[in-house]
Design a protein around this motif. Structure first.
Motif, PDB file in Angstrom:
ATOM      1  N   GLY A 112     -22.348  41.499 -16.072  1.00 31.12           N
ATOM      2  CA  GLY A 112     -22.035  42.643 -17.127  1.00 31.12           C
ATOM      3  C   GLY A 112     -21.085  43.687 -16.596  1.00 31.12           C
ATOM      4  O   GLY A 112     -20.821  44.768 -17.351  1.00 31.12           O
ATOM      5  N   GLY A 113     -20.440  43.626 -15.834  1.00 33.61           N
ATOM      6  CA  GLY A 113     -19.309  44.577 -15.399  1.00 33.61           C
ATOM      7  C   GLY A 113     -17.931  44.444 -16.200  1.00 33.61           C
ATOM      8  O   GLY A 113     -18.163  43.557 -17.067  1.00 33.61           O
ATOM      9  N   GLY A 114     -17.082  45.383 -16.106  1.00 34.90           N
ATOM     10  CA  GLY A 114     -16.120  45.587 -16.996  1.00 34.90           C
ATOM     11  C   GLY A 114     -15.628  46.597 -17.272  1.00 34.90           C
ATOM     12  O   GLY A 114     -15.744  47.493 -16.378  1.00 34.90           O
ATOM     13  N   LEU A 115     -14.661  46.708 -18.123  1.00 33.44           N
ATOM     14  CA  LEU A 115     -13.940  48.054 -18.390  1.00 33.44           C
ATOM     15  C   LEU A 115     -14.709  48.753 -19.338  1.00 33.44           C
ATOM     16  O   LEU A 115     -15.089  48.338 -20.613  1.00 33.44           O
ATOM     17  CB  LEU A 115     -12.548  47.818 -19.008  1.00 33.44           C
ATOM     18  N   ALA A 116     -14.762  50.213 -19.402  1.00 39.38           N
ATOM     19  CA  ALA A 116     -15.392  51.084 -20.192  1.00 39.38           C
ATOM     20  C   ALA A 116     -14.530  52.338 -20.382  1.00 39.38           C
ATOM     21  O   ALA A 116     -13.909  52.806 -19.240  1.00 39.38           O
ATOM     22  CB  ALA A 116     -16.926  51.498 -19.992  1.00 39.38           C
ATOM     23  N   LEU A 161     -25.690  46.240 -16.353  1.00 42.00           N
ATOM     24  CA  LEU A 161     -25.372  45.421 -15.330  1.00 42.00           C
ATOM     25  C   LEU A 161     -26.708  44.645 -15.265  1.00 42.00           C
ATOM     26  O   LEU A 161     -27.895  45.135 -15.495  1.00 42.00           O
ATOM     27  CB  LEU A 161     -25.079  45.863 -13.997  1.00 42.00           C
ATOM     28  N   SER A 162     -26.539  43.422 -14.840  1.00 44.44           N
ATOM     29  CA  SER A 162     -27.943  42.485 -14.608  1.00 44.44           C
ATOM     30  C   SER A 162     -27.663  41.775 -13.347  1.00 44.44           C
ATOM     31  O   SER A 162     -26.538  41.519 -12.838  1.00 44.44           O
ATOM     32  CB  SER A 162     -27.921  41.399 -15.782  1.00 44.44           C
ATOM     33  N   PRO A 217     -14.767  58.579 -14.735  1.00 47.03           N
ATOM     34  CA  PRO A 217     -13.893  57.795 -14.036  1.00 47.03           C
ATOM     35  C   PRO A 217     -14.190  57.452 -12.520  1.00 47.03           C
ATOM     36  O   PRO A 217     -14.176  56.331 -11.918  1.00 47.03           O
ATOM     37  CB  PRO A 217     -12.453  58.375 -13.928  1.00 47.03           C
ATOM     38  N   GLU A 218     -15.135  58.255 -11.722  1.00 47.49           N
ATOM     39  CA  GLU A 218     -15.645  58.376 -10.594  1.00 47.49           C
ATOM     40  C   GLU A 218     -16.899  57.470 -10.462  1.00 47.49           C
ATOM     41  O   GLU A 218     -16.886  56.984  -9.285  1.00 47.49           O
ATOM     42  CB  GLU A 218     -16.053  59.755 -10.160  1.00 47.49           C
ATOM     43  N   ASP A 219     -17.111  56.689 -11.580  1.00 49.18           N
ATOM     44  CA  ASP A 219     -18.206  55.665 -11.460  1.00 49.18           C
ATOM     45  C   ASP A 219     -17.485  54.328 -11.035  1.00 49.18           C
ATOM     46  O   ASP A 219     -18.152  53.256 -10.910  1.00 49.18           O
ATOM     47  CB  ASP A 219     -18.957  55.566 -12.632  1.00 49.18           C
ATOM     48  N   ALA A 220     -16.306  54.198 -11.282  1.00 52.23           N
ATOM     49  CA  ALA A 220     -15.484  53.139 -11.085  1.00 52.23           C
ATOM     50  C   ALA A 220     -15.706  52.562  -9.545  1.00 52.23           C
ATOM     51  O   ALA A 220     -15.453  53.177  -8.634  1.00 52.23           O
ATOM     52  CB  ALA A 220     -13.771  53.138 -11.351  1.00 52.23           C
ATOM     53  N   ALA A 221     -16.217  51.179  -9.675  1.00 49.04           N
ATOM     54  CA  ALA A 221     -16.448  50.753  -8.346  1.00 49.04           C
ATOM     55  C   ALA A 221     -16.785  49.263  -8.501  1.00 49.04           C
ATOM     56  O   ALA A 221     -16.901  48.725  -9.594  1.00 49.04           O
ATOM     57  CB  ALA A 221     -17.338  51.486  -7.509  1.00 49.04           C
ATOM     58  N   VAL A 222     -16.852  48.689  -7.190  1.00 49.81           N
ATOM     59  CA  VAL A 222     -17.710  47.250  -7.501  1.00 49.81           C
ATOM     60  C   VAL A 222     -18.853  47.644  -7.187  1.00 49.81           C
ATOM     61  O   VAL A 222     -19.429  48.244  -6.219  1.00 49.81           O
ATOM     62  CB  VAL A 222     -17.203  46.446  -6.274  1.00 49.81           C
ATOM     63  N   TYR A 223     -19.774  47.216  -7.955  1.00 48.57           N
ATOM     64  CA  TYR A 223     -21.309  47.221  -7.968  1.00 48.57           C
ATOM     65  C   TYR A 223     -21.923  45.906  -7.348  1.00 48.57           C
ATOM     66  O   TYR A 223     -21.838  44.887  -7.865  1.00 48.57           O
ATOM     67  CB  TYR A 223     -21.763  47.613  -9.355  1.00 48.57           C
ATOM     68  N   GLY A 262     -21.191  41.173  -6.130  1.00 46.46           N
ATOM     69  CA  GLY A 262     -20.651  42.127  -6.495  1.00 46.46           C
ATOM     70  C   GLY A 262     -19.940  41.905  -8.000  1.00 46.46           C
ATOM     71  O   GLY A 262     -19.487  40.856  -8.257  1.00 46.46           O
ATOM     72  N   THR A 263     -19.884  43.005  -9.087  1.00 48.63           N
ATOM     73  CA  THR A 263     -19.459  43.074 -10.066  1.00 48.63           C
ATOM     74  C   THR A 263     -18.269  44.177 -10.323  1.00 48.63           C
ATOM     75  O   THR A 263     -18.912  45.395  -9.944  1.00 48.63           O
ATOM     76  CB  THR A 263     -20.061  42.748 -11.552  1.00 48.63           C
ATOM     77  N   GLN A 264     -17.207  44.084 -10.844  1.00 46.44           N
ATOM     78  CA  GLN A 264     -16.348  45.155 -10.919  1.00 46.44           C
ATOM     79  C   GLN A 264     -16.528  46.211 -12.141  1.00 46.44           C
ATOM     80  O   GLN A 264     -16.988  45.686 -13.206  1.00 46.44           O
ATOM     81  CB  GLN A 264     -14.797  44.788 -11.118  1.00 46.44           C
TER      82      GLN A 264
END
Length: 115
Positions: A8-12, A20-21, A87-93, A108-110
């Motif tokens: 579920g990660g990606g670009l937003a 995310l799942s 923008p500050e939420d950008a990370a590997v989750y 992890g998902t980017q």
């Protein structure tokens, strides 16, 4: 052994949403805590949110009010609905499952957020 697979990660865009799942498989005991953590470049991994099998939740201050964690115990799956992304939420989750004896991490998902 426990395996965790995130998706579920990606670009937003800033202000947008992502979901995310994370599905767990293997030797999963009924009582556990599942959660989401994130790590941005040059920073330490930090808690985003956790949820117990009974639905008790904990949120980081940065996530409260924007993110919602939920789980489907029958599917051993945890979700993270992320709204009003910044923008500050950008990370590997990373997904994590904790039992009384062990902790297991997903790969992890980017998540990328454009301003």
């Amino acid at each position: 052994q426990v395996q965790l697979v995130e998706s579920g990660g990606g670009l937003a865009q800033a202000g947008g949403s992502l979901r995310l799942s994370c599905q767990a498989s293997g030797s999963i005991f009924s009582a556990n805590v599942m959660g989401w953590y994130r790590q941005a470049p040059g920073k330490e991994r930090e808690l985003v949110a956790t949820i117990t099998t009974s639905g008790g939740t904990i949120y980081a201050t940065s996530a409260r009010g924007r993110f919602t964690i939920s789980r489907d115990n029958a599917k051993n799956t945890v979700y993270l609905e992320m709204n009003s992304l910044r923008p500050e939420d950008a990370a590997v989750y990373y997904c994590k499952l904790e039992t009384a004896d062990n902790g297991y991490w997903g790969q992890g998902t980017q998540v990328t957020v454009s301003a």
